[in-house]
Design a protein around this motif. Structure first.
Motif, PDB file in Angstrom:
ATOM      1  N   LYS A 307      -7.474  -6.990  -6.936  1.00 58.41           N
ATOM      2  CA  LYS A 307      -6.113  -6.488  -6.753  1.00 58.41           C
ATOM      3  C   LYS A 307      -5.804  -5.316  -7.680  1.00 58.41           C
ATOM      4  O   LYS A 307      -5.246  -4.294  -7.239  1.00 58.41           O
ATOM      5  CB  LYS A 307      -5.119  -7.622  -6.985  1.00 58.41           C
ATOM      6  N   ALA A 308      -6.154  -5.443  -8.963  1.00 60.85           N
ATOM      7  CA  ALA A 308      -5.831  -4.382  -9.918  1.00 60.85           C
ATOM      8  C   ALA A 308      -6.586  -3.097  -9.591  1.00 60.85           C
ATOM      9  O   ALA A 308      -6.030  -1.989  -9.680  1.00 60.85           O
ATOM     10  CB  ALA A 308      -6.145  -4.839 -11.337  1.00 60.85           C
ATOM     11  N   LEU A 309      -7.861  -3.218  -9.184  1.00 54.66           N
ATOM     12  CA  LEU A 309      -8.659  -2.028  -8.873  1.00 54.66           C
ATOM     13  C   LEU A 309      -8.188  -1.368  -7.584  1.00 54.66           C
ATOM     14  O   LEU A 309      -8.096  -0.138  -7.497  1.00 54.66           O
ATOM     15  CB  LEU A 309     -10.137  -2.407  -8.779  1.00 54.66           C
ATOM     16  N   VAL A 310      -7.882  -2.178  -6.572  1.00 54.08           N
ATOM     17  CA  VAL A 310      -7.384  -1.614  -5.314  1.00 54.08           C
ATOM     18  C   VAL A 310      -6.039  -0.924  -5.550  1.00 54.08           C
ATOM     19  O   VAL A 310      -5.748   0.119  -4.950  1.00 54.08           O
ATOM     20  CB  VAL A 310      -7.262  -2.706  -4.232  1.00 54.08           C
ATOM     21  N   GLN A 311      -5.225  -1.491  -6.444  1.00 57.08           N
ATOM     22  CA  GLN A 311      -3.950  -0.854  -6.756  1.00 57.08           C
ATOM     23  C   GLN A 311      -4.159   0.501  -7.425  1.00 57.08           C
ATOM     24  O   GLN A 311      -3.440   1.467  -7.128  1.00 57.08           O
ATOM     25  CB  GLN A 311      -3.123  -1.765  -7.661  1.00 57.08           C
ATOM     26  N   ARG A 312      -5.160   0.612  -8.307  1.00 58.20           N
ATOM     27  CA  ARG A 312      -5.479   1.909  -8.908  1.00 58.20           C
ATOM     28  C   ARG A 312      -5.903   2.917  -7.844  1.00 58.20           C
ATOM     29  O   ARG A 312      -5.518   4.090  -7.881  1.00 58.20           O
ATOM     30  CB  ARG A 312      -6.599   1.751  -9.940  1.00 58.20           C
ATOM     31  N   ILE A 313      -6.689   2.453  -6.897  1.00 54.62           N
ATOM     32  CA  ILE A 313      -7.137   3.330  -5.810  1.00 54.62           C
ATOM     33  C   ILE A 313      -5.953   3.754  -4.951  1.00 54.62           C
ATOM     34  O   ILE A 313      -5.796   4.926  -4.594  1.00 54.62           O
ATOM     35  CB  ILE A 313      -8.209   2.612  -4.961  1.00 54.62           C
ATOM     36  N   ARG A 314      -5.077   2.792  -4.643  1.00 53.62           N
ATOM     37  CA  ARG A 314      -3.924   3.083  -3.788  1.00 53.62           C
ATOM     38  C   ARG A 314      -2.970   4.078  -4.439  1.00 53.62           C
ATOM     39  O   ARG A 314      -2.369   4.913  -3.748  1.00 53.62           O
ATOM     40  CB  ARG A 314      -3.195   1.786  -3.467  1.00 53.62           C
ATOM     41  N   LYS A 315      -2.829   4.017  -5.744  1.00 55.99           N
ATOM     42  CA  LYS A 315      -1.890   4.878  -6.456  1.00 55.99           C
ATOM     43  C   LYS A 315      -2.489   6.226  -6.845  1.00 55.99           C
ATOM     44  O   LYS A 315      -1.781   7.107  -7.333  1.00 55.99           O
ATOM     45  CB  LYS A 315      -1.389   4.168  -7.724  1.00 55.99           C
ATOM     46  N   PHE A 316      -3.780   6.411  -6.622  1.00 57.79           N
ATOM     47  CA  PHE A 316      -4.419   7.675  -7.000  1.00 57.79           C
ATOM     48  C   PHE A 316      -3.873   8.797  -6.114  1.00 57.79           C
ATOM     49  O   PHE A 316      -3.723   8.622  -4.903  1.00 57.79           O
ATOM     50  CB  PHE A 316      -5.938   7.562  -6.841  1.00 57.79           C
TER      51      PHE A 316
END
Length: 473
Positions: A307-316
């Protein structure tokens, strides 16, 4: 009798012909004027060269020529074709066909406003990822998911968001190139990461990754070599072995599966591909894969995982430039919903329906088509039924073949040196039909593999045989 440039009518005289009243009303005067001017310029050039017959300047002939030009101008460049190449997921032919449910959902979402980025519960702004995230998490077991416009974009975005400005470790044996000279090292550079190669082309060991990890390492990456196979004296470190190494150093493990199968193909006797859900269970933190290959949906790049990594990707910031539009997103949602009823996939999902089509059905179809096609091509060509080997395509399972059947067409009474010309002529005539037919030429034959020919297109093929016969006359 040859016409002279002075014999050509004026533009106004041509456009005011009663024979053009209907096309002028249907298409508007602007388009007809543009095409009429171009037609008269071409005819004038022919007349100056002494190659224009007076008959071409008769009112009926001129108006017919103009109508043909207008129809050609308005004809779509992207056209449906009949795929008899033997490759189910043909990259040049658009890869996966959409299911009926996906087509209906796309039409409905295009015909009216929709809640693409509107939260119907709160009445506030929504997130377009929410249309498919829950489905992807349910199917794969991931904590979170996001989607972009293709898998190359998914890889690029993941590297940029998680490894930009730092080092990403990849085995030399996994530095693949996909269609259009799109190479993994180039993706790394474009994402702002520094590629660190480990191992050799054919053998990479766990110790190679251990030695390469340093203070500037951002992540470890695996790339599924779906478009080629290294055989013989080779070894690689699988995800289950690599994940503990990455996590011991506090690093994420990202894997690119490419072809994106969501179900085990082995249950239907097909070669299996690794599944995103298996990679996540093996310890991968982020998994990327395609939507328009084995998944059977629209072009899309799917990113699932922590979840945390996908959120970083989504917010990039790059995510907005790569996001999916409402049309493919609607198709993807409808396609993913089909996976909630796995027993119906081989019926409802065209990709799996074609891949699992019984050989006996294809052979029976070949037998039905042999006589009418032979009659249409006689006496220039001979047509015979034959066993064939097709392939899945689009870089998926490159060394595996699919038993199939179809029609073999050979020129009749043609000398060896004339075979190529005769086969090229037939292939050109088939491509020139209103619904183009695409086979493959090899071993001095034209091969028409029927695995992808459904009942509707079989009827369309038969209906075009008189036109094919006329084109070859």
């Amino acid at each position: 009798m040859q016409a002279q440039p002075k014999d050509l009518p004026s533009l106004d005289r041509l456009l005011n012909s009663p024979l053009l009243a209907e096309p002028c009303q249907a298409h508007g005067r602007s388009l007809l004027t543009q095409e009429a001017r171009a037609l008269l310029d071409e005819l004038r050039a022919q007349a100056r060269q002494g190659g224009l017959a007076r008959a071409a300047l008769e009112e009926g002939a001129l108006c017919a020529a103009l109508r043909q030009r207008v129809e050609a101008r308005l004809a779509p460049r992207m056209r449906a074709v009949i795929n008899l190449s033997g490759t189910v997921l043909h990259t040049n032919l658009g890869r996966a066909l959409l299911a009926d449910e996906a087509l209906q959902h796309v039409m409905a979402m295009m015909a009216a406003p929709n809640n693409l980025e509107f939260d119907l519960s709160s009445g506030g702004r929504g997130d377009r990822d929410s249309m498919v995230e829950a489905l992807l998490c349910e199917i794969t077991g991931a904590e979170a998911a996001t989607v972009v416009n293709n898998n190359a974009a998914a890889v690029l975005l993941s590297i940029a968001a998680l490894g930009g400005g730092r080092e990403v470790i990849v085995s030399r044996g996994e530095l693949v190139e996909i269609g259009g000279a799109f190479r993994m090292p180039d993706v790394m550079a474009a994402a702002g990461a520094r590629l660190v190669e480990v191992g050799t082309t054919n053998r990479t060991h766990a110790a190679d990754y251990e030695r390469a990890i340093g203070p500037n390492t951002a992540m470890l990456m695996k790339v599924h070599t779906s478009n080629y196979r290294v055989q013989g004296f080779s070894s690689a470190v699988d995800e289950a072995s690599l994940a503990p190494i990455a996590h011991a150093h506090g690093l994420p493990l990202v894997t690119d599966l490419g072809s994106g199968s969501l179900v085990d193909l082995a249950q239907w006797g097909l070669p299996r591909e690794p599944l995103p859900q298996e990679m996540l269970k093996a310890g991968c933190d982020v998994v990327t894969f395609s939507g328009d290959k084995l998944l059977g949906g629209p072009q899309a790049g799917l990113i699932v995982g922590d979840k945390a990594l996908v959120q970083r990707i989504r917010k990039f910031p790059m995510k907005r430039a790569l996001r999916m539009s409402k049309l493919p997103l609607a198709a993807l949602e409808a396609t993913l919903r089909l996976y909630l009823q796995p027993e119906r996939l081989t019926r409802d999902l065209p990709t799996l329906r074609m891949l699992t089509r019984p050989l006996a059905d294809i052979q029976a179809q070949a037998a039905r088509l042999q006589a009418p096609l032979a009659q249409a091509l006689s006496p220039r060509y001979a047509v015979a039924t034959s066993e064939m080997l097709g392939q899945i395509g689009s870089g998926s399972l490159p060394v595996e073949s699919l038993p199939s059947a179809g029609l073999l067409i050979a020129p009749a009474g043609t000398a060896k040196k004339g075979l190529g010309t005769a086969l090229d002529g037939l292939a050109t005539a088939l491509r020139g039909l209103p619904l183009p037919v695409l086979g493959r030429v090899q071993q001095d034959r034209l091969w028409l593999d029927l695995r992808c020919l459904d009942e509707r297109q079989e009827a369309q093929l038969l209906a075009q045989l008189p036109q094919l016969q006329e084109a070859l006359a």
